[in-house]
Design a protein around this motif. Structure first.
Motif, PDB file in Angstrom:
ATOM      1  N   GLU A  35       0.858  -1.184   0.000  1.00  0.00           N
ATOM      2  CA  GLU A  35       0.000   0.000   0.000  1.00  0.00           C
ATOM      3  C   GLU A  35       0.896   1.236   0.000  1.00  0.00           C
ATOM      4  OE1 GLU A  35      -2.496   2.680  -0.359  1.00  0.00           O
ATOM      5  OE2 GLU A  35      -3.374   0.657  -0.234  1.00  0.00           O
ATOM      6  N   SER A  36       0.598   2.194  -0.887  1.00  0.00           N
ATOM      7  CA  SER A  36       1.501   3.335  -1.073  1.00  0.00           C
ATOM      8  C   SER A  36       0.826   4.698  -0.968  1.00  0.00           C
ATOM      9  CB  SER A  36       2.183   3.233  -2.447  1.00  0.00           C
ATOM     10  OG  SER A  36       2.820   1.998  -2.622  1.00  0.00           O
ATOM     11  N   PHE A  37      -0.488   4.733  -0.855  1.00  0.00           N
ATOM     12  CA  PHE A  37      -1.201   5.997  -0.985  1.00  0.00           C
ATOM     13  C   PHE A  37      -0.828   7.017   0.092  1.00  0.00           C
ATOM     14  CE2 PHE A  37      -4.893   8.818  -0.440  1.00  0.00           C
ATOM     15  CZ  PHE A  37      -5.012   9.294  -1.739  1.00  0.00           C
ATOM     16  N   LYS A  38      -0.530   6.549   1.290  1.00  0.00           N
ATOM     17  CA  LYS A  38      -0.247   7.498   2.373  1.00  0.00           C
ATOM     18  C   LYS A  38       1.097   8.197   2.222  1.00  0.00           C
ATOM     19  CE  LYS A  38       1.578   4.170   5.783  1.00  0.00           C
ATOM     20  NZ  LYS A  38       1.370   3.629   7.144  1.00  0.00           N
ATOM     21  N   TYR A  39       1.880   7.773   1.245  1.00  0.00           N
ATOM     22  CA  TYR A  39       3.155   8.434   0.979  1.00  0.00           C
ATOM     23  C   TYR A  39       2.963   9.448  -0.149  1.00  0.00           C
ATOM     24  CZ  TYR A  39       4.800   4.585   3.823  1.00  0.00           C
ATOM     25  OH  TYR A  39       4.976   3.695   4.855  1.00  0.00           O
ATOM     26  N   MET A  40       2.440  10.606   0.215  1.00  0.00           N
ATOM     27  CA  MET A  40       2.220  11.697  -0.738  1.00  0.00           C
ATOM     28  C   MET A  40       1.334  11.256  -1.900  1.00  0.00           C
ATOM     29  SD  MET A  40       6.168  13.098  -0.792  1.00  0.00           S
ATOM     30  CE  MET A  40       5.849  14.321  -2.060  1.00  0.00           C
ATOM     31  N   ASN A  41       0.295  10.453  -1.571  1.00  0.00           N
ATOM     32  CA  ASN A  41      -0.644   9.944  -2.583  1.00  0.00           C
ATOM     33  C   ASN A  41       0.071   9.110  -3.641  1.00  0.00           C
ATOM     34  OD1 ASN A  41      -2.750  11.336  -1.302  1.00  0.00           O
ATOM     35  ND2 ASN A  41      -2.438  13.152  -2.568  1.00  0.00           N
ATOM     36  N   GLY A  42       1.095   8.403  -3.237  1.00  0.00           N
ATOM     37  CA  GLY A  42       1.876   7.601  -4.169  1.00  0.00           C
ATOM     38  C   GLY A  42       1.181   6.304  -4.555  1.00  0.00           C
ATOM     39  N   SER A  43       1.738   5.634  -5.535  1.00  0.00           N
ATOM     40  CA  SER A  43       1.228   4.327  -5.955  1.00  0.00           C
ATOM     41  C   SER A  43       2.401   3.462  -6.401  1.00  0.00           C
ATOM     42  CB  SER A  43       0.218   4.466  -7.099  1.00  0.00           C
ATOM     43  OG  SER A  43       0.831   5.000  -8.260  1.00  0.00           O
ATOM     44  N   ASP A  44       2.282   2.164  -6.141  1.00  0.00           N
ATOM     45  CA  ASP A  44       3.272   1.175  -6.595  1.00  0.00           C
ATOM     46  C   ASP A  44       4.688   1.526  -6.130  1.00  0.00           C
ATOM     47  OD1 ASP A  44       1.177  -0.114  -7.900  1.00  0.00           O
ATOM     48  OD2 ASP A  44       1.511   0.999  -9.758  1.00  0.00           O
ATOM     49  N   LEU A  45       4.830   1.869  -4.870  1.00  0.00           N
ATOM     50  CA  LEU A  45       6.139   2.209  -4.319  1.00  0.00           C
ATOM     51  C   LEU A  45       6.787   0.971  -3.706  1.00  0.00           C
ATOM     52  CD1 LEU A  45       5.171   5.575  -2.557  1.00  0.00           C
ATOM     53  CD2 LEU A  45       6.040   5.240  -4.881  1.00  0.00           C
ATOM     54  N   LEU A  46       8.024   0.692  -4.083  1.00  0.00           N
ATOM     55  CA  LEU A  46       8.789  -0.508  -3.709  1.00  0.00           C
ATOM     56  C   LEU A  46       8.207  -1.752  -4.372  1.00  0.00           C
ATOM     57  CD1 LEU A  46       9.498  -0.020   0.125  1.00  0.00           C
ATOM     58  CD2 LEU A  46      10.850   0.787  -1.824  1.00  0.00           C
ATOM     59  N   PHE A  47       6.885  -1.927  -4.261  1.00  0.00           N
ATOM     60  CA  PHE A  47       6.186  -3.057  -4.890  1.00  0.00           C
ATOM     61  C   PHE A  47       4.891  -2.532  -5.504  1.00  0.00           C
ATOM     62  CE2 PHE A  47       8.459  -4.584  -1.142  1.00  0.00           C
ATOM     63  CZ  PHE A  47       9.279  -5.561  -1.689  1.00  0.00           C
ATOM     64  N   LYS A  48       4.300  -3.308  -6.406  1.00  0.00           N
ATOM     65  CA  LYS A  48       3.015  -2.941  -6.980  1.00  0.00           C
ATOM     66  C   LYS A  48       1.935  -3.081  -5.907  1.00  0.00           C
ATOM     67  CE  LYS A  48       4.792  -1.902 -10.774  1.00  0.00           C
ATOM     68  NZ  LYS A  48       5.028  -0.473 -11.026  1.00  0.00           N
ATOM     69  N   ASP A  49       1.050  -2.109  -5.831  1.00  0.00           N
ATOM     70  CA  ASP A  49       0.001  -2.148  -4.824  1.00  0.00           C
ATOM     71  C   ASP A  49      -0.972  -3.308  -5.040  1.00  0.00           C
ATOM     72  OD1 ASP A  49       1.083   0.146  -3.704  1.00  0.00           O
ATOM     73  OD2 ASP A  49      -0.286   1.502  -4.740  1.00  0.00           O
ATOM     74  N   SER A  50      -1.007  -3.843  -6.256  1.00  0.00           N
ATOM     75  CA  SER A  50      -1.896  -4.969  -6.553  1.00  0.00           C
ATOM     76  C   SER A  50      -1.303  -6.313  -6.118  1.00  0.00           C
ATOM     77  CB  SER A  50      -2.198  -5.013  -8.056  1.00  0.00           C
ATOM     78  OG  SER A  50      -0.999  -5.098  -8.811  1.00  0.00           O
TER      79      SER A  50
END
Length: 375
Positions: free
Chosen positions: A293-308
């Motif tokens: 899950e990446s959204f809480k990091y400045m509304n990020g997505s797919d950070l380090l790993f894919k959110d899916s």
């Protein structure tokens, strides 16, 4: 928890953005906790920020970093050019391990666009050299002779001539001379990632009306919005669902890559698998660290790993870039380097010879007529 991993080691994760570094810093605390529980008190986890995936590959090869998650196209480059190998892969399905996903082409439902009528259209891509966003769609267009190959043998030049305008994030990072129209829809992302990068970004590019088609993965379109879009099939048809045999290719999932021969690779693998179990989808407390899950990091997505991602899995025997990618995907990559056929036909050779003979005959006749041949 795992045990017996030695006296301690360093684990330097290479990040490619400020948002990813923020998540990596929290991941550092997680790794420290896991290591402590396993009596590995000397693990030194740190985050090393690179400018992009290519920069991170170079850092890992030169021993400035140790580990990064890459997509299929990047895995190919990392393995072939930087002596890197996969250790764990992302699994996007619950249940039995499934280390693959589907590359799809999506358009708005009310458009008349098909996969065979993409010439002159505006396209949204996840990024230069990315699997679902570039390698598969462009490779398929080239191999199916929908997009003509270019005499330069450069797929970027071929695509620049084929599409009217595009958003291909980082296209100028790959080569500054690549056609400018390939990032005309996202000029701020010619040499970096941004709001239109990645799966969600490419879909947003389509959603915002910037492009006519988006090349993404099968899980990208939110189910609540699915009725507003259609999938483009390779045979020229369109369908409401990608799983109705309407996808471009089944491709290998993203994998965590490390330098071949690193003595700590087994340690990295076991730490990551344990982190997946403890902080993956089984960890439902949103106030705590969530690996996928990446959204809480400045509304990020797919950070380090894919959110899916559902979980991380051991690569097992697919422990080289060739084995992980597979023959079919490697064949798709070959299409990107295809050159136009320059071999003349037999008839072409005869016609050229006849033309040459006629030219010589005419030249001799002219000399004879003027009397200069025997001067």
């Amino acid at each position: 928890m795992f045990t017996g991993l030695g006296e301690g080691f360093q684990m330097r994760w290479c990040t490619i953005s400020d948002k990813e570094t923020l998540k990596c810093n929290d991941f550092e605390t997680v790794i420290a906790t896991l290591a402590s529980q396993a009596s590995l008190l000397n693990v030194n986890f740190s985050c090393v920020q690179g400018s992009n995936a290519a920069d991170c590959m170079a850092k890992i090869q030169s021993d400035e970093a140790d580990i990064i998650t890459l997509d299929g196209g990047e895995i190919h480059t990392a393995g072939k050019m930087h002596e890197m190998v996969p250790i764990v892969g992302e699994d996007y399905e619950s249940g039995a391990p499934t280390t693959s996903y589907f590359a799809v082409a999506v358009a708005k439902k009310n458009s008349d666009i098909t996969f065979k009528t993409l010439k002159g259209k505006k396209s949204c891509h996840t990024g230069a050299g990315k699997t679902a966003g570039w390698n598969v769609p462009v490779g398929t267009l080239l191999s199916d002779n929908i997009m003509p190959t270019d005499e330069s043998c450069n797929a970027y030049i071929a695509a620049g001539k084929f599409f009217y305008k595009s958003c291909v994030p980082n296209v100028k990072t790959v080569n500054n001379t690549n056609p400018s129209n390939l990032c005309a829809l996202c000029p701020d992302e010619c040499e970096k990632s941004g709001n239109y990068s990645g799966y969600k970004g490419a879909f947003q590019c389509l959603k915002d009306g910037k492009g006519d088609v988006a090349f993404i993965k099968h899980t990208t379109v939110p189910s609540a919005e699915a009725s507003e879009y259609k999938y483009l099939c390779k045979d020229g048809n369109t369908k409401a669902n990608w799983n109705d045999n309407c996808y471009l290719a089944k491709v290998p999932s993203h994998a965590v890559m490390v330098k071949k021969g690193n003595t700590n690779n087994a340690n990295y693998k076991r730490l990551l698998l344990d982190a997946s179990n403890a902080y993956g989808i089984n960890q439902t407390n949103s106030s705590m660290f969530q690996l996928f899950e990446s959204f809480k990091y400045m509304n990020g997505s797919d950070l380090l790993f894919k959110d899916s991602t559902k979980k991380l899995v051991d690569v097992g025997e697919k422990n080289t870039y060739q084995k992980w990618l597979g023959d079919l995907y490697l064949k798709d990559l070959e299409a990107l380097d295809a050159c136009p056929s320059t071999a003349p036909t037999a008839g072409g050779n005869i016609n050229k010879l006849q033309s040459l003979v006629a030219m010589i005959s005419a030249f001799i006749a002219a000399l004879c007529y003027t009397g200069t041949l025997f001067e």
